[in-house]
Design an enzyme around this catalytic site. Structure first.
Site, PDB file in Angstrom:
ATOM      1  N   CYS A  63      40.830 -16.654 -19.139  1.00 29.80           N
ATOM      2  CA  CYS A  63      41.296 -17.317 -17.851  1.00 29.80           C
ATOM      3  C   CYS A  63      42.728 -17.210 -17.713  1.00 29.80           C
ATOM      4  O   CYS A  63      43.438 -17.342 -18.788  1.00 29.80           O
ATOM      5  CB  CYS A  63      40.767 -18.651 -17.863  1.00 29.80           C
ATOM      6  SG  CYS A  63      39.045 -18.820 -17.374  1.00 29.80           S
ATOM      7  N   HIS A  64      43.257 -17.057 -16.508  1.00 33.71           N
ATOM      8  CA  HIS A  64      44.682 -17.123 -16.281  1.00 33.71           C
ATOM      9  C   HIS A  64      45.237 -18.567 -16.079  1.00 33.71           C
ATOM     10  O   HIS A  64      44.596 -19.358 -15.518  1.00 33.71           O
ATOM     11  CB  HIS A  64      45.068 -16.508 -14.955  1.00 33.71           C
ATOM     12  CG  HIS A  64      44.709 -14.977 -14.923  1.00 33.71           C
ATOM     13  ND1 HIS A  64      43.573 -14.524 -14.768  1.00 33.71           N
ATOM     14  CD2 HIS A  64      45.536 -13.867 -15.281  1.00 33.71           C
ATOM     15  CE1 HIS A  64      43.283 -13.197 -15.030  1.00 33.71           C
ATOM     16  NE2 HIS A  64      44.867 -12.798 -15.133  1.00 33.71           N
ATOM     17  N   ASP A 113      29.013 -37.745 -26.116  1.00 35.03           N
ATOM     18  CA  ASP A 113      29.335 -38.175 -27.518  1.00 35.03           C
ATOM     19  C   ASP A 113      29.690 -39.814 -27.405  1.00 35.03           C
ATOM     20  O   ASP A 113      29.369 -40.451 -28.323  1.00 35.03           O
ATOM     21  CB  ASP A 113      31.087 -37.630 -27.533  1.00 35.03           C
ATOM     22  CG  ASP A 113      31.863 -38.156 -28.765  1.00 35.03           C
ATOM     23  OD1 ASP A 113      31.151 -38.027 -29.764  1.00 35.03           O
ATOM     24  OD2 ASP A 113      32.807 -38.843 -28.484  1.00 35.03           O
TER      25      ASP A 113
END
Length: 304
Positions: A63-64, A113
């Site tokens: 990813c950029h 979580d």
């Protein structure tokens, strides 16, 4: 990473969804009443999602890094599940669907979580992209195979056989990659009379798109604009500006090009540079967006 320097900058949006299921109404009540021991679940998860979206490039190798202009995170709490939607926007060369999905996944994981100490049945059941918008993919569903296309190389040296054509071949390859069929490919001298006669011949054949390459520079032998301009009924300066603006971002010499674009009747004529880099960048700058013009022409014609 994949090279995206040839892509145009547009508004890109994407929305992703994640679903977290819970084991009891008591868990959902604890979420809504903010009595979960680890804290306010939705607020903490939202914060985690914002950080996740902005840091996607640090977590996903291909990813950029990009400027994130907006992130919206919404929750819908049902009897036994929480539906999460993450919308991301940017003005950039590549899309934000992975950023949206990464954000949704981290929001869901944060909720998991925080709930696992009180609900052993909590689960993340899905993470998916709902929709995206922006870039050339917006035009992929439009079928332009019915359009007739002609490529014309305007070059004294190529027509004389002393130099091989590369620019015309690049145009053909790029247009065919877009699903267009090039019905005519011709090499002619860069002479006003020869260019005008050939354009008129193609227009008489009802060619939809004529792409010329060569003769748009500033040498005394570059006369393609002088040949094309008298034939054009309606010039389209916005396309010309887009071509030069795109090129200027890659080389300061792009401002010296005299690309010309306009309509003769319902035939779109584009006179592009003769260099391989110049013509390649010109095609990248405006295709496939420029093909929307033919939808406008058809709409206008049908509306008469």
């Amino acid at each position: 990473m994949v090279d995206i320097t040839h892509k145009i900058t547009t508004l890109r949006t994407a929305t992703a969804q994640a679903i977290v299921t819970v084991g009891s109404m008591a868990t959902m009540e604890a979420i809504l009443n903010k009595t979960v021991p680890k804290g306010a679940v939705l607020e903490v998860a939202r914060t985690a999602g914002l950080f996740a979206v902005k840091n996607t490039a640090n977590a996903i190798p291909d990813c950029h890094p990009m400027p994130i202009e907006f992130t919206g995170i919404e929750f819908e709490c049902l009897d036994a599940s929480i539906q999460i939607e993450v919308t991301v926007k940017t003005v950039y060369r590549t899309g934000v669907e992975v950023e949206a999905m990464h954000g949704a996944a981290i929001v869901a994981l944060t909720i998991y979580d925080m709930l696992k100490p009180i609900d052993k049945q909590v689960a993340i059941t899905s993470v998916k992209l709902l929709h995206k918008k922006g870039g050339k993919s917006d035009f992929s569903a439009i079928d332009h195979r019915h359009l007739s296309v002609a490529v014309v190389v305007c070059s004294d040296t190529v027509s004389a056989g002393t130099k091989a054509d590369t620019s015309g071949k690049i145009i053909i390859q790029k247009l065919e990659n877009l699903g267009l069929t090039v019905a005519s490919y011709t090499v002619i001298p860069d002479e006003i009379d020869a260019i005008q006669i050939h354009i008129q011949h193609l227009c008489n054949q009802k060619i939809n798109l004529i792409v010329l390459t060569g003769g748009t520079g500033l040498s005394h032998s570059d006369v393609t604009p002088e040949a094309v301009l008298p034939l054009i009924d309606r010039r389209i300066p916005g396309i010309e500006e887009a071509i030069r603006s795109y090129g200027q971002g890659r080389t300061p010499y792009a401002m010296l090009s005299r690309s010309v674009v306009g309509l003769k009747g319902e035939t779109l004529i584009m006179a592009l540079p003769g260099s391989t880099a110049g013509v390649s960048e010109s095609i990248d700058a405006v295709f496939p967006s420029v093909l929307h013009l033919f939808q406008l022409l058809n709409g206008y014609t049908h509306g008469k």
